[in-house]
Design a protein around this motif. Structure first.
Motif, PDB file in Angstrom:
ATOM      1  N   HIS A 126       0.965  -1.392   0.087  1.00  0.00           N
ATOM      2  CA  HIS A 126      -0.004  -0.113   0.025  1.00  0.00           C
ATOM      3  C   HIS A 126       0.974   1.187   0.080  1.00  0.00           C
ATOM      4  N   TYR A 127       2.098   1.087  -0.356  1.00  0.00           N
ATOM      5  CA  TYR A 127       2.969   2.198  -0.527  1.00  0.00           C
ATOM      6  C   TYR A 127       2.612   3.373  -1.173  1.00  0.00           C
ATOM      7  N   LYS A 128       2.085   3.289  -2.332  1.00  0.00           N
ATOM      8  CA  LYS A 128       1.626   4.407  -3.078  1.00  0.00           C
ATOM      9  C   LYS A 128       0.430   5.251  -2.471  1.00  0.00           C
ATOM     10  N   ALA A 150       5.845   4.464   4.947  1.00  0.00           N
ATOM     11  CA  ALA A 150       6.750   4.492   3.818  1.00  0.00           C
ATOM     12  C   ALA A 150       7.860   3.484   4.054  1.00  0.00           C
ATOM     13  N   SER A 151       9.062   3.420   3.270  1.00  0.00           N
ATOM     14  CA  SER A 151       9.951   2.351   3.457  1.00  0.00           C
ATOM     15  C   SER A 151      10.846   2.499   4.602  1.00  0.00           C
ATOM     16  N   PHE A 152      11.243   3.891   4.964  1.00  0.00           N
ATOM     17  CA  PHE A 152      12.168   4.196   5.793  1.00  0.00           C
ATOM     18  C   PHE A 152      13.727   3.713   5.428  1.00  0.00           C
ATOM     19  N   LEU A 153      13.908   3.905   4.106  1.00  0.00           N
ATOM     20  CA  LEU A 153      15.106   3.347   3.621  1.00  0.00           C
ATOM     21  C   LEU A 153      16.197   4.631   3.649  1.00  0.00           C
ATOM     22  N   SER A 154      15.800   5.889   3.932  1.00  0.00           N
ATOM     23  CA  SER A 154      16.461   6.887   3.308  1.00  0.00           C
ATOM     24  C   SER A 154      17.744   6.961   4.177  1.00  0.00           C
ATOM     25  N   THR A 155      17.492   6.976   5.792  1.00  0.00           N
ATOM     26  CA  THR A 155      18.685   6.926   6.509  1.00  0.00           C
ATOM     27  C   THR A 155      20.094   6.200   6.214  1.00  0.00           C
ATOM     28  N   SER A 186       8.169  13.398   6.685  1.00  0.00           N
ATOM     29  CA  SER A 186       7.755  12.577   5.581  1.00  0.00           C
ATOM     30  C   SER A 186       8.252  13.475   4.227  1.00  0.00           C
ATOM     31  N   ASN A 187       7.700  12.699   2.970  1.00  0.00           N
ATOM     32  CA  ASN A 187       8.184  13.390   1.941  1.00  0.00           C
ATOM     33  C   ASN A 187       7.094  14.362   1.532  1.00  0.00           C
ATOM     34  N   ARG A 188       5.690  14.258   1.822  1.00  0.00           N
ATOM     35  CA  ARG A 188       4.789  15.063   1.620  1.00  0.00           C
ATOM     36  C   ARG A 188       5.266  16.392   2.570  1.00  0.00           C
ATOM     37  N   LEU A 235      18.414  13.556   9.518  1.00  0.00           N
ATOM     38  CA  LEU A 235      19.204  12.269   9.815  1.00  0.00           C
ATOM     39  C   LEU A 235      19.490  11.433   8.525  1.00  0.00           C
ATOM     40  N   ASP A 236      18.807  11.632   7.417  1.00  0.00           N
ATOM     41  CA  ASP A 236      19.236  11.192   6.187  1.00  0.00           C
ATOM     42  C   ASP A 236      19.524  12.144   5.184  1.00  0.00           C
ATOM     43  N   TYR A 237      20.211  13.127   5.862  1.00  0.00           N
ATOM     44  CA  TYR A 237      20.520  14.366   4.999  1.00  0.00           C
ATOM     45  C   TYR A 237      21.506  13.453   3.951  1.00  0.00           C
ATOM     46  N   GLY A 241      18.676  18.946  -4.318  1.00  0.00           N
ATOM     47  CA  GLY A 241      18.113  18.927  -5.592  1.00  0.00           C
ATOM     48  C   GLY A 241      16.683  18.938  -5.427  1.00  0.00           C
ATOM     49  N   ASN A 242      15.936  18.184  -4.265  1.00  0.00           N
ATOM     50  CA  ASN A 242      14.760  18.622  -4.298  1.00  0.00           C
ATOM     51  C   ASN A 242      14.239  20.297  -4.013  1.00  0.00           C
ATOM     52  N   TRP A 243      14.937  20.763  -3.028  1.00  0.00           N
ATOM     53  CA  TRP A 243      14.764  22.113  -2.634  1.00  0.00           C
ATOM     54  C   TRP A 243      14.887  23.017  -4.139  1.00  0.00           C
TER      55      TRP A 243
END
Ligand SMILES: Cc1cc2nc3c(=O)[nH]c(=O)nc-3n(C[C@H](O)[C@H](O)[C@H](O)COP(=O)(O)OP(=O)(O)OC[C@H]3O[C@@H](n4cnc5c(N)ncnc54)[C@H](O)[C@@H]3O)c2cc1C
Length: 490
Positions: A228-230, A255-260, A365-367, A396-398, A405-407
């Motif tokens: 149900h990630y999407k 979400a996946s919490f992979l970023s860190t 979160s991304n949103r 912490l996932d800087y 890039g997102n900014w």
């Protein structure tokens, strides 16, 4: 012929070609002090939480490698003076490291290259080896990039197995003179002192590579939350079936919490990609399993954009292709607005809730990131780089490419026109019962749905006047009407 293996951003055993050496080698992680204690645009580069998180993650990895008979020297210092000294005193003949993405990492590579040959392995990209794009031919837009690259994405590991090879020596074994040994022992004890000065963050669990892998596999095969990630990726936090926030302590799964782990290189992005493909082959895929790969491609896109455009992406106008809002108001007013944003006190409930969540947890979160960024740029009319620098300090996932890039993307400083978000519309869509807002803002807790109303909290109202923000932007009207109706007919 001793080789220095720089393990910066490669804190893992799986899919780590840097640990597969021949002959004598020495493992080192060299953190540049100014990247934590220095400042940019008047903002310190790392919060104590981010610094502590980084140091302890590294210490855990050092202990893990020690148990495998690989001594790792960890140093937080001024690289400019230390690296040449180490190369000289340890008789280093070559250096190998993870391939840099941004200029600061490249500086370390260039510094070492003044003394010995340096090679690099692109450990943390999906598009390694034969899939590697030509920078000059790299498409500008994400859609083009994805369409071109996706069909070719048969991602393989960077290395065939996870064995460690080579004769790994400790720094003191390599030191040529008594003075060098003394210096290295001093470096080791300095590292221990730095750890003592920087207590292990209690509110953030530090996960080893093994735990992170287990957590991701549970996300795929036990909770199956990936399916149900999407839909759930747009939430601001986990929600139970009745719409309430589950008790603290559970691993979130919206979400996946992979970023860190990805940003520190403690998980291999290729390993992650392969796990998703394997799940799709064995249990079947759906929109959501595809979407997680889609988001990993965003990460990939920003990495290659950073490599292509370099420091231009840190300028206020960025690439200069699209209009970027100019900061408005005098410096004092800008400073006031920025401080309110940083502390989650702007009076705009969802923005404040997300910012307070960030201050508490070092993540968002991304949103949430998109909304607070848009608010800083388009509503508060501030320089987008202030927001990016504050995120760099806190997250912490800087990750340099994903953050800046997102900014730049939201501000219009990158390859596409900027993106404005209607805060109230987004709030009603993604936090319809104001559950997240009320969980983070005690002053609005008892208000129910009315917690959505901008500048309602008595503490925030005067700020709105000072900031000269309109009480309601024209594009909020339909959302305000909808909200008023809901409040009148609960
Ligand atoms: C203003 C802003 C700043 C950001 N700063 C960072 C940052 O410093 N470090 C960072 O890792 N991500 C950053 N992101 C991207 C994204 O918000 C995070 O990767 C995501 O929220 C992390 O949670 P997750 O791992 O659960 O993500 P998921 O939604 O589960 O996504 C899986 C993975 O896909 C990648 N991904 C997802 N969304 C994006 C995106 N928009 N851009 C690039 N990669 C993405 C990440 O590697 C993420 O771990 C930023 C986004 C914005 C809008």
């Amino acid at each position: 012929m001793t080789r220095l293996v720089l393990l910066n951003q490669a804190l893992r055993l799986t899919d780590n070609a840097l640990l597969q050496q021949q002959g004598d080698c020495m493992a080192l992680v060299l953190l540049e002090k100014s990247q934590f204690f220095g400042s940019q645009l008047g903002i310190t580069r790392a919060s104590p939480l981010r610094l502590g998180h980084q140091l302890w993650l590294l210490e855990d990895f050092r202990l893990q490698l020690a148990s495998l008979k690989v001594p790792l020297l960890c140093v937080l210092a001024d690289n400019q003076s230390l690296l040449p000294e180490l190369i000289h005193e340890l008789g280093i003949r070559s250096v190998v490291m993870a391939e840099p993405v941004a200029d600061e990492e490249r500086q370390l590579q260039q510094l070492a290259a003044q003394y010995v040959p340096v090679s690099s392995v692109d450990l943390n990209s999906l598009l390694g080896d034969s899939l590697r794009p030509e920078l000059a031919a790299l498409p500008d837009s994400f859609s083009q990039f994805r369409k071109e690259r996706e069909p070719k994405l048969q991602v393989s590991s960077a290395c065939a197995d996870n064995n460690i090879s080579g004769r790994w020596l400790g720094a003191t074994e390599l030191a040529k003179t008594k003075e060098s040994v003394a210096k290295l022992l001093a470096l080791e004890s300095k590292w221990q002192q730095q750890l003592l000065l920087c207590p292990k963050p209690q509110q953030i669990p530090l996960a080893t590579e093994e735990q992170q892998q287990a957590q991701f596999l549970a996300y795929l095969y036990q909770t199956k939350a990936i399916y149900h990630y999407k839909q759930s990726r747009n939430q601001f936090c986990d929600l139970a079936a009745d719409g309430t926030i589950p008790p603290a302590g559970q691993t979130p799964s919206y979400a996946s919490f992979l970023s860190t782990a990805l940003s520190h290189g403690s998980l291999s992005v290729r390993w992650v990609w392969q796990q998703i493909c394997q799940l799709e082959q064995t249990l079947g895929g759906n929109d959501s399993t595809y979407w997680l790969k889609f988001e990993l491609l965003w990460r990939e896109y920003f990495r290659w954009q950073q490599r292509k455009f370099g420091n231009l992406l840190f300028h206020q106008r960025g690439l200069g292709r699209h209009p970027v809002p100019e900061p408005q108001g005098d410096t004092t007013l800008q400073q006031l607005k920025f401080q309110l944003w940083c502390h989650g006190e702007t009076g705009m409930p969802l923005v404040d809730a997300n910012m307070r969540f960030l201050l508490q947890n070092g993540l968002m979160s991304n949103r949430g990131r998109q909304l607070v960024a848009s608010y800083l740029i388009y509503d508060l009319a501030l320089d987008w780089r202030l927001g990016a620098a504050f995120f760099e300090q806190q997250l912490l996932d800087y990750d340099v490419a994903s953050n800046w890039g997102n900014w730049a993307y939201i501000a219009g400083a990158g390859t596409a026109p900027g993106r404005y978000f209607n805060q109230l519309k987004q709030a009603l869509q993604f936090d319809p019962a104001a559950v997240f807002i009320r969980s983070q803002l005690p002053e609005l807790h008892s208000l129910g749905l009315a917690a959505h109303l901008p500048y309602l909290a008595s503490a925030a109202a005067p700020y709105a006047a000072q900031l000269a923000l309109p009480p309601a932007r024209p594009d909020w009207h339909s959302s305000l009407e909808k909200l008023q109706q809901q409040l009148q007919n609960p």
